[in-house]
Write a protein that holds these residues in place. Sequence first.
Motif, mmCIF file in Angstrom:
data_model
loop_
_atom_site.group_PDB
_atom_site.id
_atom_site.type_symbol
_atom_site.label_atom_id
_atom_site.label_comp_id
_atom_site.label_asym_id
_atom_site.label_seq_id
_atom_site.Cartn_x
_atom_site.Cartn_y
_atom_site.Cartn_z
ATOM 1 N N ILE A 1 32.437 82.605 47.611
ATOM 2 C CA ILE A 1 31.918 82.462 46.249
ATOM 3 C C ILE A 1 30.884 81.345 46.200
ATOM 4 O O ILE A 1 29.829 81.477 45.564
ATOM 5 C CB ILE A 1 33.059 82.179 45.245
ATOM 6 C CG1 ILE A 1 34.063 83.346 45.240
ATOM 7 C CG2 ILE A 1 32.513 81.946 43.846
ATOM 8 C CD1 ILE A 1 33.451 84.685 44.889
ATOM 9 N N TRP A 2 31.158 80.238 46.897
ATOM 10 C CA TRP A 2 30.182 79.148 46.954
ATOM 11 C C TRP A 2 28.881 79.621 47.600
ATOM 12 O O TRP A 2 27.784 79.203 47.199
ATOM 13 C CB TRP A 2 30.735 77.965 47.740
ATOM 14 C CG TRP A 2 29.676 76.934 47.993
ATOM 15 C CD1 TRP A 2 29.212 75.995 47.120
ATOM 16 C CD2 TRP A 2 28.899 76.772 49.189
ATOM 17 N NE1 TRP A 2 28.206 75.267 47.701
ATOM 18 C CE2 TRP A 2 27.998 75.718 48.957
ATOM 19 C CE3 TRP A 2 28.896 77.421 50.419
ATOM 20 C CZ2 TRP A 2 27.095 75.299 49.930
ATOM 21 C CZ3 TRP A 2 27.990 77.010 51.387
ATOM 22 C CH2 TRP A 2 27.107 75.951 51.137
ATOM 23 N N TRP B 1 24.896 78.648 46.784
ATOM 24 C CA TRP B 1 24.889 77.670 47.867
ATOM 25 C C TRP B 1 24.191 76.364 47.504
ATOM 26 O O TRP B 1 24.398 75.342 48.145
ATOM 27 C CB TRP B 1 24.250 78.286 49.105
ATOM 28 C CG TRP B 1 22.820 78.694 48.906
ATOM 29 C CD1 TRP B 1 22.369 79.888 48.423
ATOM 30 C CD2 TRP B 1 21.656 77.909 49.168
ATOM 31 N NE1 TRP B 1 20.998 79.898 48.367
ATOM 32 C CE2 TRP B 1 20.529 78.701 48.822
ATOM 33 C CE3 TRP B 1 21.445 76.630 49.660
ATOM 34 C CZ2 TRP B 1 19.228 78.247 48.955
ATOM 35 C CZ3 TRP B 1 20.147 76.175 49.792
ATOM 36 C CH2 TRP B 1 19.060 76.974 49.443
ATOM 37 N N SER B 2 23.358 76.378 46.482
ATOM 38 C CA SER B 2 22.655 75.150 46.098
ATOM 39 C C SER B 2 23.535 74.206 45.275
ATOM 40 O O SER B 2 23.176 73.049 45.055
ATOM 41 C CB SER B 2 21.397 75.489 45.298
ATOM 42 O OG SER B 2 21.727 76.215 44.124
ATOM 43 N N VAL B 3 24.709 74.705 44.823
ATOM 44 C CA VAL B 3 25.602 73.884 44.005
ATOM 45 C C VAL B 3 26.489 73.064 44.943
ATOM 46 O O VAL B 3 27.603 73.458 45.300
ATOM 47 C CB VAL B 3 26.459 74.752 43.057
ATOM 48 C CG1 VAL B 3 27.278 73.861 42.121
ATOM 49 C CG2 VAL B 3 25.579 75.695 42.259
ATOM 50 N N TYR B 4 25.978 71.930 45.373
ATOM 51 C CA TYR B 4 26.681 71.094 46.355
ATOM 52 C C TYR B 4 28.017 70.589 45.822
ATOM 53 O O TYR B 4 29.011 70.513 46.559
ATOM 54 C CB TYR B 4 25.789 69.914 46.749
ATOM 55 C CG TYR B 4 26.505 68.853 47.561
ATOM 56 C CD1 TYR B 4 26.833 69.075 48.885
ATOM 57 C CD2 TYR B 4 26.873 67.639 46.983
ATOM 58 C CE1 TYR B 4 27.489 68.120 49.633
ATOM 59 C CE2 TYR B 4 27.533 66.674 47.713
ATOM 60 C CZ TYR B 4 27.846 66.910 49.040
ATOM 61 O OH TYR B 4 28.507 65.975 49.764
ATOM 62 N N ARG C 1 24.883 84.373 52.021
ATOM 63 C CA ARG C 1 23.749 83.456 51.847
ATOM 64 C C ARG C 1 22.425 84.140 52.181
ATOM 65 O O ARG C 1 21.395 83.832 51.588
ATOM 66 C CB ARG C 1 23.967 82.202 52.697
ATOM 67 C CG ARG C 1 25.175 81.377 52.244
ATOM 68 C CD ARG C 1 25.262 80.046 52.962
ATOM 69 N NE ARG C 1 25.544 80.187 54.378
ATOM 70 C CZ ARG C 1 26.767 80.355 54.902
ATOM 71 N NH1 ARG C 1 27.827 80.446 54.101
ATOM 72 N NH2 ARG C 1 26.935 80.452 56.201
ATOM 73 N N ILE C 2 22.451 85.072 53.132
ATOM 74 C CA ILE C 2 21.253 85.860 53.427
ATOM 75 C C ILE C 2 20.862 86.686 52.204
ATOM 76 O O ILE C 2 19.681 86.842 51.883
ATOM 77 C CB ILE C 2 21.497 86.769 54.652
ATOM 78 C CG1 ILE C 2 21.601 85.923 55.925
ATOM 79 C CG2 ILE C 2 20.393 87.807 54.792
ATOM 80 C CD1 ILE C 2 22.022 86.706 57.157
ATOM 81 N N HIS C 3 21.871 87.185 51.508
ATOM 82 C CA HIS C 3 21.630 87.974 50.297
ATOM 83 C C HIS C 3 20.889 87.152 49.244
ATOM 84 O O HIS C 3 20.138 87.694 48.424
ATOM 85 C CB HIS C 3 22.972 88.464 49.738
ATOM 86 C CG HIS C 3 22.861 89.605 48.771
ATOM 87 N ND1 HIS C 3 22.009 89.605 47.697
ATOM 88 C CD2 HIS C 3 23.500 90.787 48.718
ATOM 89 C CE1 HIS C 3 22.128 90.731 47.022
ATOM 90 N NE2 HIS C 3 23.023 91.473 47.617
ATOM 91 N N ASN C 4 21.069 85.828 49.270
ATOM 92 C CA ASN C 4 20.429 84.949 48.287
ATOM 93 C C ASN C 4 18.949 84.729 48.564
ATOM 94 O O ASN C 4 18.214 84.265 47.692
ATOM 95 C CB ASN C 4 21.123 83.577 48.269
ATOM 96 C CG ASN C 4 22.484 83.637 47.600
ATOM 97 O OD1 ASN C 4 22.731 84.497 46.761
ATOM 98 N ND2 ASN C 4 23.366 82.742 47.975
ATOM 99 N N GLN C 5 18.504 85.035 49.781
ATOM 100 C CA GLN C 5 17.113 84.772 50.147
ATOM 101 C C GLN C 5 16.177 85.801 49.499
ATOM 102 O O GLN C 5 16.605 86.839 48.995
ATOM 103 C CB GLN C 5 16.956 84.807 51.661
ATOM 104 C CG GLN C 5 17.749 83.727 52.394
ATOM 105 C CD GLN C 5 17.463 83.698 53.872
ATOM 106 O OE1 GLN C 5 16.415 84.149 54.323
ATOM 107 N NE2 GLN C 5 18.375 83.158 54.649
ATOM 108 N N THR C 6 14.900 85.503 49.540
ATOM 109 C CA THR C 6 13.900 86.463 49.082
ATOM 110 C C THR C 6 14.016 87.732 49.914
ATOM 111 O O THR C 6 14.140 87.665 51.141
ATOM 112 C CB THR C 6 12.485 85.868 49.236
ATOM 113 O OG1 THR C 6 12.437 84.604 48.580
ATOM 114 C CG2 THR C 6 11.443 86.797 48.637
ATOM 115 N N TYR C 7 13.997 88.878 49.254
ATOM 116 C CA TYR C 7 14.223 90.173 49.895
ATOM 117 C C TYR C 7 15.623 90.261 50.516
ATOM 118 O O TYR C 7 15.851 91.016 51.464
ATOM 119 C CB TYR C 7 13.176 90.457 50.986
ATOM 120 C CG TYR C 7 11.753 90.332 50.534
ATOM 121 C CD1 TYR C 7 11.262 91.103 49.492
ATOM 122 C CD2 TYR C 7 10.888 89.431 51.147
ATOM 123 C CE1 TYR C 7 9.945 90.988 49.065
ATOM 124 C CE2 TYR C 7 9.574 89.312 50.733
ATOM 125 C CZ TYR C 7 9.105 90.082 49.687
ATOM 126 O OH TYR C 7 7.811 89.962 49.274
ATOM 127 N N GLY C 8 16.546 89.490 49.953
ATOM 128 C CA GLY C 8 17.894 89.441 50.512
ATOM 129 C C GLY C 8 18.601 90.773 50.551
ATOM 130 O O GLY C 8 19.403 91.032 51.458
#
Length: 271
Positions: A67-68, A72-75, A124-131
């Motif tokens: 879930i984190w 991922w940017s929410v440290y 986390r890959i899903h969060n990237q551009t074109y994820g």
Amino acid sequence: MKKRVIAAAVLLPLLLILVLLLPKFLTGILFGLIAAIGARELLHGTGLVEQPRLIAYAMIMAFFVSIWSCMWSVYTLLLLGVFAFFVMLFAEFLLFHNVLTFEKLAMTFFAGGVISFLLTAVVRIHNQTYGRVLILLPFVIAFSSDTFAYFAGRAFGKHKLAPQISPNKTVEGLFGGMLGAVVGVVIYCIVADKALHLQVQYLYVPVYGILGSLGAVFGDLSFSAIKRQTGIKDYGNLIPGHGGVLDRFDSMVVVAPLVELLMLYMPMVVK
């Protein structure tokens, strides 16, 4: 063998459809469940940790890490989770220090924290551009490597790669797997380039394919070594003919974070 083929024919397309269509948060939930089941298999299925509460803590942490990974940017959320996990584990250790060893605590942290963090690199890959497109790449590498390694090993295999850990793996199969992974990435890039009109860096294809294939073998051998040491054949029986979640996702524990790192420093798809 029949069960294995049927299960693969049904579950593999279903998984790929899910990772393509699910929104980010539901992808996090899906891989959170996979990571939680994997944590239980690593602890309970091997007999390394038998305390139900420790296993429950590991499963909760594994799900939380996924879930984190959606955010991922929410440290602060990660800090809260790791701190709570630490407190729960050492509260158990202080209460039951006469019977609970530190080694079991370390195994619990490894299963719930480290393995889940590596596996949920997919999220986390899903969060990237074109994820939504990039999320397929670790699967393409792992599956094409495994398939080509199997047929190359059957056709040409003469030299055992790691006979005491995985007797069926051969050096010839290793090179066949690397070739297969490169071919799989090439096909993936052509589809991304021509059908989806994304700009692809073809120069990086061999790097992704070869390193990804080596990562897949490394992950497979690592989890096979654990099985050999603990005397089990499979981590579970959740998937007919295939064993448990870790029996199918062992290579992804290495391939997914490796692809995540490569995308950060050697992005294959650019704007």
